[in-house]
Scaffold this motif. Structure first.
Motif, PDB file in Angstrom:
ATOM      1  N   LEU A  24      43.538  36.459  27.180  1.00 57.86           N
ATOM      2  CA  LEU A  24      43.919  37.187  28.382  1.00 57.86           C
ATOM      3  C   LEU A  24      42.739  37.332  29.342  1.00 57.86           C
ATOM      4  O   LEU A  24      42.913  37.289  30.564  1.00 57.86           O
ATOM      5  N   ASP A  25      41.531  37.468  28.820  1.00 57.04           N
ATOM      6  CA  ASP A  25      40.339  37.510  29.682  1.00 57.04           C
ATOM      7  C   ASP A  25      40.192  36.193  30.441  1.00 57.04           C
ATOM      8  O   ASP A  25      39.864  36.184  31.630  1.00 57.04           O
ATOM      9  N   ILE A  26      40.430  35.093  29.768  1.00 58.89           N
ATOM     10  CA  ILE A  26      40.369  33.776  30.403  1.00 58.89           C
ATOM     11  C   ILE A  26      41.438  33.674  31.483  1.00 58.89           C
ATOM     12  O   ILE A  26      41.172  33.229  32.607  1.00 58.89           O
ATOM     13  N   MET A  27      42.631  34.116  31.169  1.00 57.99           N
ATOM     14  CA  MET A  27      43.739  34.059  32.123  1.00 57.99           C
ATOM     15  C   MET A  27      43.445  34.886  33.371  1.00 57.99           C
ATOM     16  O   MET A  27      43.715  34.453  34.488  1.00 57.99           O
ATOM     17  N   ARG A  28      42.904  36.086  33.184  1.00 60.54           N
ATOM     18  CA  ARG A  28      42.580  36.939  34.335  1.00 60.54           C
ATOM     19  C   ARG A  28      41.547  36.268  35.241  1.00 60.54           C
ATOM     20  O   ARG A  28      41.658  36.304  36.471  1.00 60.54           O
ATOM     21  N   ALA A  29      40.527  35.683  34.631  1.00 62.15           N
ATOM     22  CA  ALA A  29      39.495  35.017  35.433  1.00 62.15           C
ATOM     23  C   ALA A  29      40.082  33.833  36.200  1.00 62.15           C
ATOM     24  O   ALA A  29      39.775  33.640  37.380  1.00 62.15           O
ATOM     25  N   LEU A  30      40.923  33.047  35.554  1.00 59.24           N
ATOM     26  CA  LEU A  30      41.562  31.925  36.240  1.00 59.24           C
ATOM     27  C   LEU A  30      42.458  32.420  37.371  1.00 59.24           C
ATOM     28  O   LEU A  30      42.455  31.854  38.471  1.00 59.24           O
ATOM     29  N   ALA A  31      43.208  33.495  37.123  1.00 57.04           N
ATOM     30  CA  ALA A  31      44.103  34.052  38.131  1.00 57.04           C
ATOM     31  C   ALA A  31      43.331  34.588  39.330  1.00 57.04           C
ATOM     32  O   ALA A  31      43.834  34.570  40.456  1.00 57.04           O
ATOM     33  N   ASP A  43      37.384  28.445  38.269  1.00 56.40           N
ATOM     34  CA  ASP A  43      37.778  27.094  37.869  1.00 56.40           C
ATOM     35  C   ASP A  43      37.443  26.848  36.406  1.00 56.40           C
ATOM     36  O   ASP A  43      38.109  26.063  35.737  1.00 56.40           O
ATOM     37  N   PHE A  44      36.380  27.506  35.943  1.00 56.46           N
ATOM     38  CA  PHE A  44      35.916  27.382  34.563  1.00 56.46           C
ATOM     39  C   PHE A  44      35.580  28.774  34.054  1.00 56.46           C
ATOM     40  O   PHE A  44      35.080  29.607  34.808  1.00 56.46           O
ATOM     41  N   LEU A  55      48.995  27.235  34.115  1.00 54.38           N
ATOM     42  CA  LEU A  55      47.829  28.006  34.538  1.00 54.38           C
ATOM     43  C   LEU A  55      47.752  28.150  36.053  1.00 54.38           C
ATOM     44  O   LEU A  55      47.152  29.093  36.558  1.00 54.38           O
ATOM     45  N   ASP A  56      48.371  27.238  36.788  1.00 51.39           N
ATOM     46  CA  ASP A  56      48.308  27.290  38.248  1.00 51.39           C
ATOM     47  C   ASP A  56      49.070  28.470  38.842  1.00 51.39           C
ATOM     48  O   ASP A  56      48.783  28.877  39.963  1.00 51.39           O
ATOM     49  N   ASN A  57      50.049  28.993  38.131  1.00 49.49           N
ATOM     50  CA  ASN A  57      50.805  30.113  38.695  1.00 49.49           C
ATOM     51  C   ASN A  57      50.530  31.437  37.979  1.00 49.49           C
ATOM     52  O   ASN A  57      51.337  32.348  38.016  1.00 49.49           O
ATOM     53  N   LEU A  58      49.363  31.536  37.369  1.00 49.49           N
ATOM     54  CA  LEU A  58      49.002  32.789  36.695  1.00 49.49           C
ATOM     55  C   LEU A  58      48.915  33.968  37.651  1.00 49.49           C
ATOM     56  O   LEU A  58      49.346  35.070  37.329  1.00 49.49           O
ATOM     57  N   ALA A  59      48.329  33.743  38.822  1.00 47.27           N
ATOM     58  CA  ALA A  59      48.100  34.855  39.750  1.00 47.27           C
ATOM     59  C   ALA A  59      49.402  35.545  40.109  1.00 47.27           C
ATOM     60  O   ALA A  59      49.461  36.781  40.140  1.00 47.27           O
ATOM     61  N   GLU A  60      50.457  34.794  40.371  1.00 46.12           N
ATOM     62  CA  GLU A  60      51.712  35.417  40.764  1.00 46.12           C
ATOM     63  C   GLU A  60      52.349  36.208  39.633  1.00 46.12           C
ATOM     64  O   GLU A  60      53.120  37.130  39.887  1.00 46.12           O
ATOM     65  N   HIS A  61      52.012  35.907  38.400  1.00 37.27           N
ATOM     66  CA  HIS A  61      52.577  36.621  37.261  1.00 37.27           C
ATOM     67  C   HIS A  61      51.659  37.711  36.720  1.00 37.27           C
ATOM     68  O   HIS A  61      52.117  38.679  36.127  1.00 37.27           O
ATOM     69  N   ALA A  76      31.517  45.174  38.901  1.00 33.44           N
ATOM     70  CA  ALA A  76      32.201  44.444  37.835  1.00 33.44           C
ATOM     71  C   ALA A  76      32.390  42.998  38.275  1.00 33.44           C
ATOM     72  O   ALA A  76      32.892  42.732  39.374  1.00 33.44           O
ATOM     73  N   VAL A  77      31.985  42.082  37.437  1.00 28.57           N
ATOM     74  CA  VAL A  77      32.026  40.663  37.791  1.00 28.57           C
ATOM     75  C   VAL A  77      33.457  40.221  38.078  1.00 28.57           C
ATOM     76  O   VAL A  77      33.697  39.479  39.037  1.00 28.57           O
ATOM     77  N   ILE A  78      34.409  40.679  37.299  1.00 39.77           N
ATOM     78  CA  ILE A  78      35.805  40.281  37.500  1.00 39.77           C
ATOM     79  C   ILE A  78      36.322  40.743  38.856  1.00 39.77           C
ATOM     80  O   ILE A  78      37.175  40.085  39.462  1.00 39.77           O
ATOM     81  N   ASP A  79      35.804  41.858  39.373  1.00 44.70           N
ATOM     82  CA  ASP A  79      36.211  42.334  40.694  1.00 44.70           C
ATOM     83  C   ASP A  79      35.557  41.533  41.812  1.00 44.70           C
ATOM     84  O   ASP A  79      36.113  41.399  42.898  1.00 44.70           O
ATOM     85  N   GLN A  80      34.376  41.003  41.567  1.00 46.92           N
ATOM     86  CA  GLN A  80      33.669  40.205  42.574  1.00 46.92           C
ATOM     87  C   GLN A  80      34.227  38.787  42.669  1.00 46.92           C
ATOM     88  O   GLN A  80      34.114  38.144  43.708  1.00 46.92           O
ATOM     89  N   LEU A  81      34.807  38.306  41.589  1.00 41.36           N
ATOM     90  CA  LEU A  81      35.289  36.923  41.542  1.00 41.36           C
ATOM     91  C   LEU A  81      36.242  36.577  42.687  1.00 41.36           C
ATOM     92  O   LEU A  81      36.008  35.590  43.404  1.00 41.36           O
TER      93      LEU A  81
END
Length: 131
Positions: free
Chosen positions: A66-73, A77-78, A120-126, A38-43
């Motif tokens: 939400l797909d965009i947010m997950r990828a950024l998290a 970068d894009f 967007l910079d603190n998406l990962a923590e949330h 899965a690409v999202i898992d490899q990111l």
């Protein structure tokens, strides 16, 4: 130079060493070969392998904010949203692009407020599970 279709951290590291300008994390053959990772898992694996200085583009089944947010998290970068824009243009012509941007922006804002993410910079923590 941008290299698209990267799914392995070893390949990404080789590309960095060769001097590419950007890596596009994507699965070109996803419709033909479902057994790939899965690409999202490899990111995040690729992000860790190349560090924060190498720009990463992500695409793979992006349909909602939400797909965009997950990828950024997870380290993108894009984020490319190809198919959704094709559908928007097919349905509404040139107006479809503005309509889709409105939908995606509203979805991102709604999800961010529900998560308590201020930017967007603190998406990962949330957004990402920890531990």
């Amino acid at each position: 130079m941008i290299v698209k279709g990267v799914l392995r951290s070893e390949d990404a590291q080789k590309m960095v060493a060769e001097g590419v300008d950007c890596i596009w994390v994507s699965n070109h053959s996803g419709r033909q070969f479902e057994a790939g990772p899965a690409v999202i898992d490899q990111l995040p694996i690729i992000r860790e392998a190349v560090g924060t200085d190498m720009p990463l583009i992500y695409d793979s089944g992006v349909a909602w904010g939400l797909d965009i947010m997950r990828a950024l998290a997870k380290g993108a970068d894009f984020v490319m949203v190809g198919r959704a824009f094709q559908y928007a243009v097919a349905a509404f012509g040139a107006r479809g692009v503005d309509h889709l941007v409105h939908i995606l922006k509203a979805d991102i804002e709604a999800n961010m407020s529900q998560l308590g993410a201020e930017n967007l910079d603190n998406l990962a923590e949330h957004l990402l599970k920890s531990g």
